[in-house]
Scaffold this motif. Structure first.
Motif, PDB file in Angstrom:
ATOM      1  N   PRO A 186      27.176  43.175  49.614  1.00 50.53           N
ATOM      2  CA  PRO A 186      27.305  41.719  49.534  1.00 50.53           C
ATOM      3  C   PRO A 186      28.442  41.181  50.406  1.00 50.53           C
ATOM      4  CG  PRO A 186      27.037  42.665  47.349  1.00 50.53           C
ATOM      5  CD  PRO A 186      27.248  43.814  48.293  1.00 50.53           C
ATOM      6  N   ASN A 187      28.174  40.069  51.068  1.00 50.69           N
ATOM      7  CA  ASN A 187      29.152  39.353  51.888  1.00 50.69           C
ATOM      8  C   ASN A 187      29.377  37.991  51.248  1.00 50.69           C
ATOM      9  OD1 ASN A 187      29.324  41.305  54.100  1.00 50.69           O
ATOM     10  ND2 ASN A 187      27.234  40.686  54.594  1.00 50.69           N
ATOM     11  N   TYR A 188      30.611  37.742  50.802  1.00 52.66           N
ATOM     12  CA  TYR A 188      30.925  36.486  50.122  1.00 52.66           C
ATOM     13  C   TYR A 188      31.840  35.635  50.990  1.00 52.66           C
ATOM     14  CZ  TYR A 188      29.111  38.901  46.016  1.00 52.66           C
ATOM     15  OH  TYR A 188      28.321  39.591  45.131  1.00 52.66           O
ATOM     16  N   ALA A 189      31.533  34.354  51.091  1.00 51.92           N
ATOM     17  CA  ALA A 189      32.325  33.432  51.905  1.00 51.92           C
ATOM     18  C   ALA A 189      33.753  33.285  51.375  1.00 51.92           C
ATOM     19  CB  ALA A 189      31.646  32.070  51.970  1.00 51.92           C
ATOM     20  N   THR A 190      33.921  33.405  50.056  1.00 50.50           N
ATOM     21  CA  THR A 190      35.236  33.293  49.414  1.00 50.50           C
ATOM     22  C   THR A 190      35.420  34.508  48.505  1.00 50.50           C
ATOM     23  OG1 THR A 190      34.331  32.011  47.576  1.00 50.50           O
ATOM     24  CG2 THR A 190      35.126  30.757  49.479  1.00 50.50           C
ATOM     25  N   HIS A 191      36.284  34.384  47.515  1.00 53.30           N
ATOM     26  CA  HIS A 191      36.389  35.441  46.496  1.00 53.30           C
ATOM     27  C   HIS A 191      35.264  35.194  45.495  1.00 53.30           C
ATOM     28  CE1 HIS A 191      40.644  35.754  47.918  1.00 53.30           C
ATOM     29  NE2 HIS A 191      40.263  37.014  47.898  1.00 53.30           N
ATOM     30  N   SER A 192      34.415  36.150  45.341  1.00 54.93           N
ATOM     31  CA  SER A 192      33.238  35.979  44.496  1.00 54.93           C
ATOM     32  C   SER A 192      33.601  36.018  43.019  1.00 54.93           C
ATOM     33  CB  SER A 192      32.224  37.092  44.788  1.00 54.93           C
ATOM     34  OG  SER A 192      32.708  38.323  44.272  1.00 54.93           O
ATOM     35  N   GLY A 193      32.682  35.533  42.204  1.00 63.82           N
ATOM     36  CA  GLY A 193      32.843  35.627  40.758  1.00 63.82           C
ATOM     37  C   GLY A 193      32.945  37.078  40.317  1.00 63.82           C
ATOM     38  N   LYS A 194      32.170  37.961  40.942  1.00 60.16           N
ATOM     39  CA  LYS A 194      32.215  39.386  40.609  1.00 60.16           C
ATOM     40  C   LYS A 194      33.589  39.962  40.923  1.00 60.16           C
ATOM     41  CE  LYS A 194      29.871  43.774  41.438  1.00 60.16           C
ATOM     42  NZ  LYS A 194      28.787  44.454  42.131  1.00 60.16           N
ATOM     43  N   PHE A 195      34.165  39.582  42.046  1.00 60.09           N
ATOM     44  CA  PHE A 195      35.510  40.027  42.425  1.00 60.09           C
ATOM     45  C   PHE A 195      36.523  39.564  41.378  1.00 60.09           C
ATOM     46  CE2 PHE A 195      39.569  39.143  44.518  1.00 60.09           C
ATOM     47  CZ  PHE A 195      39.811  40.297  45.231  1.00 60.09           C
ATOM     48  N   MET A 196      36.480  38.296  41.047  1.00 61.08           N
ATOM     49  CA  MET A 196      37.436  37.741  40.075  1.00 61.08           C
ATOM     50  C   MET A 196      37.231  38.360  38.686  1.00 61.08           C
ATOM     51  SD  MET A 196      39.224  35.996  42.068  1.00 61.08           S
ATOM     52  CE  MET A 196      40.310  35.110  41.002  1.00 61.08           C
ATOM     53  N   TRP A 197      35.982  38.603  38.307  1.00 56.68           N
ATOM     54  CA  TRP A 197      35.693  39.214  37.003  1.00 56.68           C
ATOM     55  C   TRP A 197      36.291  40.620  36.913  1.00 56.68           C
ATOM     56  CZ3 TRP A 197      34.748  38.058  32.279  1.00 56.68           C
ATOM     57  CH2 TRP A 197      34.292  39.041  31.395  1.00 56.68           C
ATOM     58  N   ARG A 198      36.156  41.379  37.988  1.00 52.95           N
ATOM     59  CA  ARG A 198      36.711  42.745  37.984  1.00 52.95           C
ATOM     60  C   ARG A 198      38.229  42.716  37.834  1.00 52.95           C
ATOM     61  NH1 ARG A 198      32.817  46.374  40.445  1.00 52.95           N
ATOM     62  NH2 ARG A 198      34.254  48.071  40.029  1.00 52.95           N
ATOM     63  N   LEU A 199      38.893  41.780  38.535  1.00 54.72           N
ATOM     64  CA  LEU A 199      40.345  41.659  38.392  1.00 54.72           C
ATOM     65  C   LEU A 199      40.733  41.230  36.976  1.00 54.72           C
ATOM     66  CD1 LEU A 199      41.595  39.988  41.700  1.00 54.72           C
ATOM     67  CD2 LEU A 199      41.885  42.354  40.963  1.00 54.72           C
ATOM     68  N   LEU A 200      40.025  40.251  36.439  1.00 54.96           N
ATOM     69  CA  LEU A 200      40.322  39.772  35.083  1.00 54.96           C
ATOM     70  C   LEU A 200      40.067  40.866  34.052  1.00 54.96           C
ATOM     71  CD1 LEU A 200      41.136  37.522  33.140  1.00 54.96           C
ATOM     72  CD2 LEU A 200      38.750  36.789  33.121  1.00 54.96           C
ATOM     73  N   SER A 201      38.991  41.587  34.179  1.00 48.07           N
ATOM     74  CA  SER A 201      38.679  42.673  33.240  1.00 48.07           C
ATOM     75  C   SER A 201      39.765  43.738  33.248  1.00 48.07           C
ATOM     76  CB  SER A 201      37.327  43.304  33.578  1.00 48.07           C
ATOM     77  OG  SER A 201      36.288  42.366  33.425  1.00 48.07           O
ATOM     78  N   ALA A 202      40.278  44.067  34.428  1.00 45.53           N
ATOM     79  CA  ALA A 202      41.358  45.054  34.532  1.00 45.53           C
ATOM     80  C   ALA A 202      42.613  44.529  33.851  1.00 45.53           C
ATOM     81  CB  ALA A 202      41.644  45.385  35.995  1.00 45.53           C
ATOM     82  N   TRP A 203      42.892  43.244  34.009  1.00 42.03           N
ATOM     83  CA  TRP A 203      44.093  42.654  33.405  1.00 42.03           C
ATOM     84  C   TRP A 203      43.993  42.645  31.884  1.00 42.03           C
ATOM     85  CZ3 TRP A 203      46.004  36.958  33.654  1.00 42.03           C
ATOM     86  CH2 TRP A 203      47.380  36.914  33.481  1.00 42.03           C
ATOM     87  N   VAL A 204      42.814  42.331  31.384  1.00 44.33           N
ATOM     88  CA  VAL A 204      42.586  42.371  29.937  1.00 44.33           C
ATOM     89  C   VAL A 204      42.831  43.792  29.425  1.00 44.33           C
ATOM     90  CG1 VAL A 204      40.826  42.182  28.130  1.00 44.33           C
ATOM     91  CG2 VAL A 204      41.002  40.392  29.874  1.00 44.33           C
ATOM     92  N   ALA A 205      42.279  44.776  30.126  1.00 44.54           N
ATOM     93  CA  ALA A 205      42.448  46.180  29.720  1.00 44.54           C
ATOM     94  C   ALA A 205      43.919  46.605  29.748  1.00 44.54           C
ATOM     95  CB  ALA A 205      41.622  47.088  30.625  1.00 44.54           C
TER      96      ALA A 205
END
Length: 170
Positions: A138-157
């Motif tokens: 996947p090529n995303y024009a900005t930071h994708s929702g999937k990208f942000m979700w992975r970062l947020l999930s790691a922070w929660v953990a």
């Protein structure tokens, strides 16, 4: 997983599965890559398409086990919260750190073996003129929702902690 500079003086140990493997095409990563590549005998930072490939790790799962005193911060602006750490022994770009963040973006080429394959390209709206990206990931024009979700999930953990990276100068 071992992370090391080109000459092997600066060494990190990373444990567990990375958060994500990504190539960033933002203007800041392109500019920083050009600057670091201009250092004496520096290995390449930018990919052929102008992107910068990173493997993102939680800060509590990576630590410097040797040569930390050889790391030097490079910032695009003195007041920037983002620093790119370079091993002065061989001018290898080691990682990008958003100092208020919970993750460390390790330059993918610093993982000599077993680097995970790229999962996505982000900030592709900033890519160099004339660059056509393949559609292999996947090529995303900005930071994708999937990208942000992975970062947020790691922070929660991590219990919403923002630890310092062990063995790295402040």
């Amino acid at each position: 997983m071992t992370v090391s500079c080109r000459c092997g003086t600066v060494v990190f140990e990373a444990i567990g599965t990375p958060i994500l493997s990504v190539a960033c095409h933002c203007e800041s990563c392109q500019e920083a890559g050009r600057r670091i590549e201009q250092l004496a005998d520096a290995p390449p930072v930018l990919d052929a398409d102008g992107g910068t490939a990173f493997v993102l790790y939680r800060k509590d799962r990576i630590r410097c086990v040797g040569g930390g005193e050889r790391l030097e911060a490079h910032r695009l602006k003195p007041e920037s919260k983002t620093r790119r750490m370079v091993a002065t022994c061989c001018n290898s770009a080691m990682f990008l750190e958003f100092t208020k963040g919970h993750w460390l973006s390790v330059y993918r080429d610093r993982l000599p073996e077993g680097a995970p394959p790229l999962q996505m390209r982000v900030m592709t709206a900033d890519r160099r003129k004339g660059v056509e990206l393949p559609d292999d990931i996947p090529n995303y024009a900005t930071h994708s929702g999937k990208f942000m979700w992975r970062l947020l999930s790691a922070w929660v953990a991590m219990g919403f902690r923002v630890p310092k990276v062990q063995g790295v100068p402040a």
